[in-house]
Write an enzyme that holds these catalytic residues in place. Sequence first.
Site, PDB file in Angstrom:
ATOM      1  N   THR A  73      -0.764  -2.773  12.265  1.00 19.70           N
ATOM      2  CA  THR A  73      -1.806  -4.404  11.567  1.00 19.70           C
ATOM      3  C   THR A  73      -1.161  -5.549  11.848  1.00 19.70           C
ATOM      4  O   THR A  73      -1.258  -5.422  13.016  1.00 19.70           O
ATOM      5  CB  THR A  73      -0.779  -4.581  10.043  1.00 19.70           C
ATOM      6  OG1 THR A  73       0.967  -5.140  10.878  1.00 19.70           O
ATOM      7  CG2 THR A  73      -0.278  -3.121   9.688  1.00 19.70           C
TER       8      THR A  73
ATOM      9  N   CYS B  85       0.928  -1.610  -0.271  1.00 16.68           N
ATOM     10  CA  CYS B  85      -0.180   0.125  -0.143  1.00 16.68           C
ATOM     11  C   CYS B  85       0.918   1.315  -0.496  1.00 16.68           C
ATOM     12  O   CYS B  85       0.618   2.373  -0.884  1.00 16.68           O
ATOM     13  CB  CYS B  85      -0.893  -0.525   0.952  1.00 16.68           C
ATOM     14  SG  CYS B  85      -0.093  -0.535   2.878  1.00 16.68           S
TER      15      CYS B  85
ATOM     16  N   HIS C   1       2.098   4.940   9.990  1.00 17.55           N
ATOM     17  CA  HIS C   1       1.029   4.074   9.033  1.00 17.55           C
ATOM     18  C   HIS C   1      -0.110   3.707  10.264  1.00 17.55           C
ATOM     19  O   HIS C   1       0.233   3.244  11.737  1.00 17.55           O
ATOM     20  CB  HIS C   1       2.304   2.934   9.592  1.00 17.55           C
ATOM     21  CG  HIS C   1       1.442   1.857   7.650  1.00 17.55           C
ATOM     22  ND1 HIS C   1       0.546   0.745   8.747  1.00 17.55           N
ATOM     23  CD2 HIS C   1       1.400   1.414   6.667  1.00 17.55           C
ATOM     24  CE1 HIS C   1       0.152  -0.390   6.877  1.00 17.55           C
ATOM     25  NE2 HIS C   1       0.691   0.812   6.098  1.00 17.55           N
TER      26      HIS C   1
END
Length: 332
Positions: free
Chosen positions: A184, A154, A181
């Site tokens: 995750t 991404c 970011h």
Amino acid sequence: MMGRIAIFGFGRIGRQLLRIALKENLFVPLSISDIKDENTLAALFEVDTNYKRWHEKVIGQEGFMIIGGREIQYINSSKEVPNWKALDVDLVVDCTGRAFTRTAAQVHLERGANRVLISGPSKSLDDCDAVLLKGINLDSFDPDKHKIISMASCTTNALAVVVKLVKENFGIKYGLFSTVHSYTNSQSLTDQPMKDRRDSWAAAENIIPSSSRAARALKFIWNDLRITGKAYRVPTRTGSIAELNLVTEKSCTVQQVNDMFRSAAKGELLGVLDVLEDGWASSRIVGDSHSSIVDLPLTQLEGEILSVATWYDNEWCYASRLAEVAAFLVNK
């Protein structure tokens, strides 16, 4: 006639890929494969924490996922990769996050698929036949040579848009980037020892420095590019921002740079690039399908150093490109 597509791996990206494919009428997959049971996966597809409830009835039953009346075959792949030849599969979209080596990706071809699209960055250029990004180099697709295709990450997709435009218009000597970011699944919810020491602290409570493979993937596309960077994982569910600090070959102004982005967003990169004219925070871009959303008020220039900030919903925008590229590959 649409080619036959199989989704292999039904995690965060696999589920959003399917949502986008169905929502945008890009394709209905021939099959979905994962290692978990149908009922749990159907429930996770129907109600998503980040993107809310799916608008149609979703049922998981033995051997099938039924979404709004569409029957999609479900194959448990905990023991082996499905026999793609028997299923007459044209393209496997591998969303496991584990097919970053040629050995892992090649299995799909050995099992009879014509082509495999990897939802992640390959370890090296030798581990795939091409890195193809929509809006960047997708037109270089060669059906005869490109059997294992990586769509990088991404972050790579977001950065590549800025790199392409700045490189073509002003040139790039070298640069650094940082991406802020969202956390995750590779991180931990609570403090516990992890392979990467920094990941040992709770993802939802810490700012965690991390490596980024985006620089390497960018060099797969532009082998003379002199850019490196890093990531900072932060406590948001989704929605990220990357800042590129670039030393350009030609002089430029903030106005010229921002006008370049405005023009490309309406023209050559329509649907891939967008721009923001006002001051926003990350909630603004959640669920936005653009690969790269340049925050124009944050563009700065100091001497030869150009600083550009671009937002991206790291899950939704990437899954959007993945769905579009998958449809493109089977229609060529």
